[in-house]
Enzyme design. Structure first.
Site, mmCIF file in Angstrom:
data_model
loop_
_atom_site.group_PDB
_atom_site.id
_atom_site.type_symbol
_atom_site.label_atom_id
_atom_site.label_comp_id
_atom_site.label_asym_id
_atom_site.label_seq_id
_atom_site.Cartn_x
_atom_site.Cartn_y
_atom_site.Cartn_z
ATOM 1 N N PRO A 9 -7.581 20.138 -20.930
ATOM 2 C CA PRO A 9 -6.379 20.482 -20.212
ATOM 3 C C PRO A 9 -6.489 22.529 -20.301
ATOM 4 O O PRO A 9 -6.018 22.442 -21.563
ATOM 5 C CB PRO A 9 -5.202 19.846 -20.874
ATOM 6 C CG PRO A 9 -6.314 19.261 -22.455
ATOM 7 C CD PRO A 9 -7.124 19.321 -22.068
ATOM 8 N N ASN A 10 -6.086 22.585 -19.274
ATOM 9 C CA ASN A 10 -5.147 23.679 -19.018
ATOM 10 C C ASN A 10 -7.253 24.763 -18.945
ATOM 11 O O ASN A 10 -6.416 26.224 -18.595
ATOM 12 C CB ASN A 10 -4.207 24.076 -20.528
ATOM 13 C CG ASN A 10 -2.626 23.459 -20.548
ATOM 14 O OD1 ASN A 10 -2.677 22.995 -18.895
ATOM 15 N ND2 ASN A 10 -2.234 23.265 -21.435
ATOM 16 N N ARG A 17 -4.145 32.467 -18.189
ATOM 17 C CA ARG A 17 -3.325 31.619 -19.489
ATOM 18 C C ARG A 17 -3.814 32.601 -20.811
ATOM 19 O O ARG A 17 -5.026 32.471 -21.178
ATOM 20 C CB ARG A 17 -4.346 30.985 -19.852
ATOM 21 C CG ARG A 17 -3.678 29.642 -20.620
ATOM 22 C CD ARG A 17 -4.464 28.475 -20.443
ATOM 23 N NE ARG A 17 -3.664 28.309 -22.191
ATOM 24 C CZ ARG A 17 -4.766 26.697 -22.588
ATOM 25 N NH1 ARG A 17 -5.848 27.289 -22.704
ATOM 26 N NH2 ARG A 17 -3.630 26.244 -23.903
ATOM 27 N N TYR A 22 -7.380 34.154 -25.512
ATOM 28 C CA TYR A 22 -8.364 33.308 -24.689
ATOM 29 C C TYR A 22 -9.435 34.396 -23.482
ATOM 30 O O TYR A 22 -10.294 34.072 -23.586
ATOM 31 C CB TYR A 22 -7.436 32.234 -23.519
ATOM 32 C CG TYR A 22 -7.144 30.863 -24.815
ATOM 33 C CD1 TYR A 22 -7.772 30.459 -25.889
ATOM 34 C CD2 TYR A 22 -5.766 30.679 -24.540
ATOM 35 C CE1 TYR A 22 -6.664 29.096 -26.516
ATOM 36 C CE2 TYR A 22 -4.958 30.040 -24.754
ATOM 37 C CZ TYR A 22 -5.333 29.235 -26.181
ATOM 38 O OH TYR A 22 -5.098 27.928 -26.427
ATOM 39 N N ASN A 73 -15.193 21.070 -25.523
ATOM 40 C CA ASN A 73 -13.958 22.082 -26.004
ATOM 41 C C ASN A 73 -12.341 21.236 -25.478
ATOM 42 O O ASN A 73 -12.333 20.499 -24.635
ATOM 43 C CB ASN A 73 -13.468 23.220 -25.196
ATOM 44 C CG ASN A 73 -11.896 24.512 -25.513
ATOM 45 O OD1 ASN A 73 -10.959 23.503 -26.946
ATOM 46 N ND2 ASN A 73 -11.964 25.486 -25.589
ATOM 47 N N ALA A 76 -5.941 20.892 -26.726
ATOM 48 C CA ALA A 76 -5.040 20.842 -26.765
ATOM 49 C C ALA A 76 -4.524 19.137 -27.503
ATOM 50 O O ALA A 76 -4.602 18.616 -28.340
ATOM 51 C CB ALA A 76 -3.271 20.291 -26.217
ATOM 52 N N GLU A 97 -17.430 20.076 -31.285
ATOM 53 C CA GLU A 97 -16.189 21.594 -31.324
ATOM 54 C C GLU A 97 -16.542 22.516 -30.722
ATOM 55 O O GLU A 97 -16.919 22.817 -32.055
ATOM 56 C CB GLU A 97 -15.824 20.427 -32.426
ATOM 57 C CG GLU A 97 -13.987 20.109 -32.536
ATOM 58 C CD GLU A 97 -13.543 20.571 -33.253
ATOM 59 O OE1 GLU A 97 -13.726 20.030 -34.051
ATOM 60 O OE2 GLU A 97 -11.935 21.044 -33.357
ATOM 61 N N HIS A 99 -14.113 25.739 -29.907
ATOM 62 C CA HIS A 99 -13.051 26.122 -29.937
ATOM 63 C C HIS A 99 -12.891 27.950 -29.016
ATOM 64 O O HIS A 99 -13.687 28.869 -29.739
ATOM 65 C CB HIS A 99 -11.674 26.615 -30.669
ATOM 66 C CG HIS A 99 -11.500 24.904 -30.620
ATOM 67 N ND1 HIS A 99 -10.443 23.769 -29.940
ATOM 68 C CD2 HIS A 99 -11.526 24.336 -31.863
ATOM 69 C CE1 HIS A 99 -10.694 22.897 -30.292
ATOM 70 N NE2 HIS A 99 -11.007 22.844 -31.015
ATOM 71 N N ARG A 106 -4.064 30.414 -36.190
ATOM 72 C CA ARG A 106 -2.531 29.784 -35.089
ATOM 73 C C ARG A 106 -1.588 28.760 -35.675
ATOM 74 O O ARG A 106 -1.451 29.233 -36.936
ATOM 75 C CB ARG A 106 -3.469 29.778 -33.858
ATOM 76 C CG ARG A 106 -4.596 30.592 -32.702
ATOM 77 C CD ARG A 106 -4.841 30.361 -32.649
ATOM 78 N NE ARG A 106 -3.390 29.770 -31.303
ATOM 79 C CZ ARG A 106 -3.386 29.406 -29.936
ATOM 80 N NH1 ARG A 106 -4.755 29.127 -29.285
ATOM 81 N NH2 ARG A 106 -3.126 29.891 -28.869
HETATM 82 C C1 DQA Z 1 -8.324 26.123 -27.823
HETATM 83 C C2 DQA Z 1 -6.910 25.861 -28.594
HETATM 84 C C3 DQA Z 1 -6.305 24.794 -28.631
HETATM 85 O O1 DQA Z 1 -5.649 24.498 -29.826
HETATM 86 C C4 DQA Z 1 -5.508 24.865 -27.562
HETATM 87 O O2 DQA Z 1 -4.624 23.563 -27.258
HETATM 88 C C5 DQA Z 1 -6.455 25.448 -26.447
HETATM 89 C C6 DQA Z 1 -6.979 25.973 -26.146
HETATM 90 C C7 DQA Z 1 -9.337 27.004 -27.694
HETATM 91 O O3 DQA Z 1 -9.928 26.579 -27.147
HETATM 92 O O4 DQA Z 1 -8.960 27.916 -27.936
HETATM 93 O O5 DQA Z 1 -5.642 24.677 -25.376
HETATM 94 O O6 DQA Z 1 -9.576 24.290 -27.767
#
Ligand code: DQA
Length: 145
Positions: A9-10, A17, A22, A73, A76, A97, A99, A106
């Protein structure tokens, strides 16, 4: 070798964003860089994004027998989703995994990854380079099988 890149998501909003966290690249920019490197490594990739937990679960389930590795990825959902964790454990496709940001540097709620124990490893904090490192890791995991 086929590698499935899944984005949660997002991540469709990358580029607009919170660029200070990011970066300025869009997800399409990152995909283009991963594709370029995949050609050099002789890997075939598929790149998908969804804001829906169930859709990500379905894609993980369908990866069995079709992909040699998953780069995930989960955004959230990393911190909340037992469903994603169970799907990764169920299919047994090696999953890495990834990110963009360093989740351990964070907010406290981001320090816990529910998926980490069922993934082969975690790459976090290198911006878009995290995806390229995950691609390399996927190739290594398969070559050392
Ligand atoms: C994320 C880190 C997550 O905590 C966050 O909710 C994201 C992006 C990252 O790529 O840094 O949406 O996965």
């Amino acid at each position: 070798m086929k590698i499935l890149f899944l984005n949660g998501p997002n991540l469709n909003l990358l580029g607009q964003r919170q660029a200070e966290i990011y970066g300025r690249d869009t997800l399409a920019d990152i995909e283009a860089q991963v594709r370029h490197r995949a050609v050099q490594l002789g890997a075939e990739i598929e790149f998908r994004q969804s804001n829906l937990e169930g859709e990500l679960v379905a894609w993980i389930q369908q990866a069995k027998g079709r992909f040699d590795a998953i780069v995930l990825n989960a955004a959230a959902y990393t911190h909340t989703s037992i469903a994603l964790r169970d799907a990764i454990a169920a299919v047994g496709v090696p999953t890495i995994e990834v990110h963009l940001s360093n989740i351990h540097a964070r907010e406290d709620f981001r320090h816990k990854s529910l998926i980490a124990p069922v993934c082969r490893g975690q790459i976090t904090g290198f911006g878009k380079k995290s995806y390229l490192l995950a691609l390399e890791a996927s190739v290594d995991v398969n070559e050392s099988k």
